[in-house]
Design a protein around this motif. Sequence first.
Motif, PDB file in Angstrom:
ATOM      1  N   CYS A 101       0.831  -1.219   0.000  1.00 38.97           N
ATOM      2  CA  CYS A 101       0.000   0.000   0.000  1.00 38.97           C
ATOM      3  C   CYS A 101       0.858   1.259   0.000  1.00 38.97           C
ATOM      4  N   LYS A 104      -0.205   5.269  -0.008  1.00 38.90           N
ATOM      5  CA  LYS A 104      -1.587   5.520  -0.441  1.00 38.90           C
ATOM      6  C   LYS A 104      -2.477   5.796   0.769  1.00 38.90           C
ATOM      7  N   GLN A 105      -3.490   6.606   0.545  1.00 46.17           N
ATOM      8  CA  GLN A 105      -4.446   6.908   1.612  1.00 46.17           C
ATOM      9  C   GLN A 105      -5.283   5.665   1.883  1.00 46.17           C
ATOM     10  N   ASN A 131      -7.657   4.494  -1.235  1.00 43.69           N
ATOM     11  CA  ASN A 131      -8.321   5.402  -2.170  1.00 43.69           C
ATOM     12  C   ASN A 131      -7.574   5.364  -3.505  1.00 43.69           C
ATOM     13  N   SER A 132      -7.890   4.363  -4.308  1.00 42.53           N
ATOM     14  CA  SER A 132      -7.253   4.203  -5.604  1.00 42.53           C
ATOM     15  C   SER A 132      -8.198   3.431  -6.506  1.00 42.53           C
ATOM     16  N   TYR A 133      -8.160   3.729  -7.774  1.00 42.28           N
ATOM     17  CA  TYR A 133      -8.968   2.996  -8.730  1.00 42.28           C
ATOM     18  C   TYR A 133      -8.264   1.722  -9.183  1.00 42.28           C
ATOM     19  N   ASN A 134      -6.967   1.664  -8.962  1.00 41.79           N
ATOM     20  CA  ASN A 134      -6.190   0.512  -9.403  1.00 41.79           C
ATOM     21  C   ASN A 134      -6.187  -0.573  -8.333  1.00 41.79           C
ATOM     22  N   GLU A 135      -6.622  -1.742  -8.713  1.00 38.99           N
ATOM     23  CA  GLU A 135      -6.636  -2.879  -7.799  1.00 38.99           C
ATOM     24  C   GLU A 135      -5.274  -3.556  -7.840  1.00 38.99           C
ATOM     25  N   ASN A 136      -4.730  -3.862  -6.676  1.00 37.46           N
ATOM     26  CA  ASN A 136      -3.489  -4.615  -6.578  1.00 37.46           C
ATOM     27  C   ASN A 136      -3.822  -5.860  -5.780  1.00 37.46           C
TER      28      ASN A 136
END
Length: 183
Positions: A101, A104-105, A131-136
């Motif tokens: 992470c 990232k917030q 808070n991200s659109y990208n999934e990891n």
Amino acid sequence: NLDLEIKREGAIFFQKYETGIPASEFKQIGKSDKTGTKVTFWPDDEIFETTEYDYGILSKRLRELAFLNRGITIALTDERSDKSDVFCYEGGIVEYVDYLCGAKQKAHEKPIYFAAKKEDTEIEIAFQYVNSYNENLLSFVNNINTIEGGTHLTGFKGAITRTINNYAQEYNLNKDFKGTFSG
């Protein structure tokens, strides 16, 4: 060539290999109250096409293994350049999720974690919403990254989505949302 040193049951055992064949007997060479395995490896150009290894690739994989195996210490030394790293993560996959992470917030302070064991099968799950659109999303079976997912990953995603939707409906948390969460 490969040197293998194993510490267990109060003893130190050693064996040497050359071109993939034992060059010495597996024998006790001393005593120790510690446990662990040390592998010293030199690539042999009679066996391998490439004998130059990328330190970055090796350190990334060994770091990953240290995260996946809570408390294990893995030391990597490149004698060509004197680069070295020691990886040990007492927090295991919880620390791995936090590492992934980065800055990232986070939607919640600590990763969610649970583990279970039934007979000879163990499972550990840790995840963190950010808070991200990208999934990891990473999944591993027997320390191997299952890059293409699999039924274990599909099942987990379906179960967590269903659980969140049931919780939201039970506590009327999606009244403004007017829908359900998707995987």
